[in-house]
Design a protein around this motif. Structure first.
Motif, PDB file in Angstrom:
ATOM      1  N   SER A  50       0.837  -1.208   0.000  1.00  0.00           N
ATOM      2  CA  SER A  50       0.000   0.000   0.000  1.00  0.00           C
ATOM      3  C   SER A  50       0.863   1.245   0.000  1.00  0.00           C
ATOM      4  O   SER A  50       2.029   1.214   0.415  1.00  0.00           O
ATOM      5  N   SER A  52       0.282   5.574   0.800  1.00  0.00           N
ATOM      6  CA  SER A  52      -0.644   6.591   1.275  1.00  0.00           C
ATOM      7  C   SER A  52      -0.918   7.637   0.199  1.00  0.00           C
ATOM      8  O   SER A  52      -0.158   7.759  -0.771  1.00  0.00           O
ATOM      9  N   ASP A  99      -8.587   4.400  -1.464  1.00  0.00           N
ATOM     10  CA  ASP A  99      -9.278   4.971  -0.307  1.00  0.00           C
ATOM     11  C   ASP A  99      -8.983   6.468  -0.271  1.00  0.00           C
ATOM     12  O   ASP A  99      -7.801   6.855  -0.232  1.00  0.00           O
ATOM     13  N   GLY A 102      -6.506   8.058   2.031  1.00  0.00           N
ATOM     14  CA  GLY A 102      -6.049   6.846   2.686  1.00  0.00           C
ATOM     15  C   GLY A 102      -4.612   6.944   3.174  1.00  0.00           C
ATOM     16  O   GLY A 102      -3.750   7.480   2.484  1.00  0.00           O
ATOM     17  N   VAL A 105      -3.307   1.876   4.833  1.00  0.00           N
ATOM     18  CA  VAL A 105      -3.532   0.801   5.795  1.00  0.00           C
ATOM     19  C   VAL A 105      -3.607  -0.547   5.088  1.00  0.00           C
ATOM     20  O   VAL A 105      -3.766  -0.627   3.878  1.00  0.00           O
ATOM     21  N   ARG A 107      -5.839  -3.034   5.949  1.00  0.00           N
ATOM     22  CA  ARG A 107      -7.148  -3.671   6.063  1.00  0.00           C
ATOM     23  C   ARG A 107      -7.972  -3.447   4.802  1.00  0.00           C
ATOM     24  O   ARG A 107      -8.195  -2.310   4.393  1.00  0.00           O
ATOM     25  N   ASP A 109     -11.131  -3.691   4.344  1.00  0.00           N
ATOM     26  CA  ASP A 109     -12.410  -3.011   4.533  1.00  0.00           C
ATOM     27  C   ASP A 109     -12.272  -1.499   4.658  1.00  0.00           C
ATOM     28  O   ASP A 109     -13.268  -0.787   4.730  1.00  0.00           O
ATOM     29  N   GLU A 110     -11.041  -0.997   4.647  1.00  0.00           N
ATOM     30  CA  GLU A 110     -10.819   0.448   4.668  1.00  0.00           C
ATOM     31  C   GLU A 110     -10.910   1.061   3.267  1.00  0.00           C
ATOM     32  O   GLU A 110     -10.942   2.272   3.123  1.00  0.00           O
ATOM     33  N   TYR A 111     -10.939   0.216   2.251  1.00  0.00           N
ATOM     34  CA  TYR A 111     -10.884   0.697   0.878  1.00  0.00           C
ATOM     35  C   TYR A 111     -12.269   0.635   0.236  1.00  0.00           C
ATOM     36  O   TYR A 111     -12.911  -0.420   0.223  1.00  0.00           O
ATOM     37  N   GLU A 112     -12.701   1.772  -0.304  1.00  0.00           N
ATOM     38  CA  GLU A 112     -14.044   1.826  -0.855  1.00  0.00           C
ATOM     39  C   GLU A 112     -14.119   1.552  -2.347  1.00  0.00           C
ATOM     40  O   GLU A 112     -15.203   1.290  -2.877  1.00  0.00           O
TER      41      GLU A 112
END
Length: 124
Positions: A50, A52, A99, A102, A105, A107, A109-112
């Protein structure tokens, strides 16, 4: 509607390299953190890498650290995953995710936003 489109997957021999791309379909890419996840057949989706939205926080899973490199080109609205020295265990469908603001991270589920995936097959 914002979309992500991955490309660059393929079938390669162990030790080879591939570069995956993830194109962001609209403006605002510079405000998004991006991650790559992968899912091998019969296994759960796992975090790969990932970056940021500020481009200053980068993370890798232990299994790819030192072999994969994530990057993000805001002008091209594209994120990349350079994969070197590929191993058979890297075989999976690779997904990019984004995200807004963003922090990079791990996880899922943090990414839409999610792409449809691109398959990587590595043979010995």
């Amino acid at each position: 509607q914002v979309q992500l489109q991955e490309s660059g997957g393929g079938t390669v021999q162990a030790g080879a390299s591939l570069r995956l791309s993830c194109v962001f379909s609209t403006r605002g890419f510079s405000f998004y953190g991006v991650a790559w996840f992968r899912q091998a057949h019969g296994r759960d989706r796992e975090f790969v890498s990932s970056i940021s939205w500020t481009n200053d926080k980068i993370y890798y899973s232990d299994s790819v650290k030192g072999r994969f490199t994530i990057s993000k080109d805001n002008d091209q609205a594209t994120a990349y995953l350079q994969m070197d020295n590929l191993k058979r265990e890297d075989s999976a469908v690779y997904y990019c995710a984004a995200d807004c603001y963003g922090a990079g991270v791990r996880r899922a589920d943090e990414y839409e936003l999610w792409g449809q995936g691109t398959e990587v097959v590595v043979f010995a």
